[in-house]
Write an enzyme that holds these catalytic residues in place. Structure first.
Site, PDB file in Angstrom:
ATOM      1  N   CYS A  82       0.831  -1.237  -0.029  1.00  0.00           N
ATOM      2  CA  CYS A  82      -0.191   0.087  -0.096  1.00  0.00           C
ATOM      3  C   CYS A  82       1.009   1.207  -0.189  1.00  0.00           C
ATOM      4  O   CYS A  82       1.734   1.466   0.808  1.00  0.00           O
ATOM      5  CB  CYS A  82      -0.788  -0.051   1.220  1.00  0.00           C
TER       6      CYS A  82
ATOM      7  N   HIS B 224      -8.982  -4.034  -2.034  1.00  0.00           N
ATOM      8  CA  HIS B 224      -8.105  -3.121  -1.316  1.00  0.00           C
ATOM      9  C   HIS B 224      -8.412  -1.617  -1.355  1.00  0.00           C
ATOM     10  O   HIS B 224      -8.279  -1.023  -0.172  1.00  0.00           O
ATOM     11  CB  HIS B 224      -6.505  -3.365  -1.900  1.00  0.00           C
ATOM     12  N   GLU B 225      -8.433  -1.257  -2.575  1.00  0.00           N
ATOM     13  CA  GLU B 225      -9.096   0.173  -2.689  1.00  0.00           C
ATOM     14  C   GLU B 225     -10.288   0.486  -2.171  1.00  0.00           C
ATOM     15  O   GLU B 225     -10.380   1.809  -1.367  1.00  0.00           O
ATOM     16  CB  GLU B 225      -9.336   0.666  -4.204  1.00  0.00           C
TER      17      GLU B 225
ATOM     18  N   HIS C  37      -9.844   1.374   1.595  1.00  0.00           N
ATOM     19  CA  HIS C  37      -9.491   2.602   1.803  1.00  0.00           C
ATOM     20  C   HIS C  37     -10.792   3.651   2.399  1.00  0.00           C
ATOM     21  O   HIS C  37     -10.562   4.670   2.935  1.00  0.00           O
ATOM     22  CB  HIS C  37      -8.668   3.383   0.923  1.00  0.00           C
TER      23      HIS C  37
HETATM   24 NI    NI Z   1      -3.588   1.059  -0.486  1.00  0.00          NI
END
Ligand code: NI
Length: 181
Positions: A101, A143-144, A147
């Site tokens: 990341c 993953h995105e 966030h």
């Molecule tokens: Ni990330």
């Protein structure tokens, strides 16, 4: 266009739940996306979420159109803008894979993710996006979108023996593009 500072783990702005985008196809939104693309490219990233540059909106970008050095056997992901996303697993199957990341620089960890997902949302012009994907593509999207929930990948890890410095874990990738999200 401006290369923006990428916030790093520990910054409370990375832990916020992002707000949905209300107005599409605005100068402000297009400007944000120009900055995000430039910032992602400058960092050699595989994806970037708006909260990583301190903008608390449900906006992510991912896909470089090139094969990932982390997943050389997977097809490239086309450059995508995804706004106000919704993710659902297609089945309960999970798999483990390496993630990095841009907000956790220099480290990699093995993270469990759903193997196949359906994701929906809109692009910056309001065009609907509805895709069912697997593998690296499914991993990057999860993953995105994490966030946008204020979640960084270490919070998804279950086995911290599989967590370490990228250059120690993958000496063969020394000097390669960062390829983090
Ligand atoms: Ni990330």
């Amino acid at each position: 266009m401006t290369i923006r500072e990428i916030l790093r783990m520990g910054d409370p702005r990375l832990r916020r739940v992002a707000e949905p985008v209300q107005a599409l196809d605005t100068l402000e939104l297009h400007g944000l996306l120009l900055d995000m693309r430039e910032t992602m490219i400058a960092a050699n990233g595989a994806g970037l979420a708006a909260p990583q540059i301190g903008v608390n909106l449900q906006v992510v970008i991912f896909g470089t159109g090139q094969v990932s050095p982390r997943y050389p056997d997977e097809p490239p992901i086309e450059p995508t803008v995804l706004i106000n996303p919704l993710i659902e697993p297609v089945s309960a199957e999970e798999n483990l894979g390496w993630e990095g990341c841009l907000s956790v620089p220099g480290l990699r960890g093995q993270v469990p993710r759903w193997s196949r997902i359906r994701y929906r949302g809109v692009d910056e012009w309001g065009q609907a996006i509805d895709r069912t994907v697997g593998g690296f593509h499914a991993r990057v999207v999860q993953h995105e979108c994490d966030h946008l929930l204020g979640i960084l990948y270490p919070q998804r890890m279950r086995d911290f023996s599989q967590f370490g410095y990228t250059d120690i874990l993958f000496p063969e990738l020394a000097g390669a593009k960062s390829d983090d999200d």
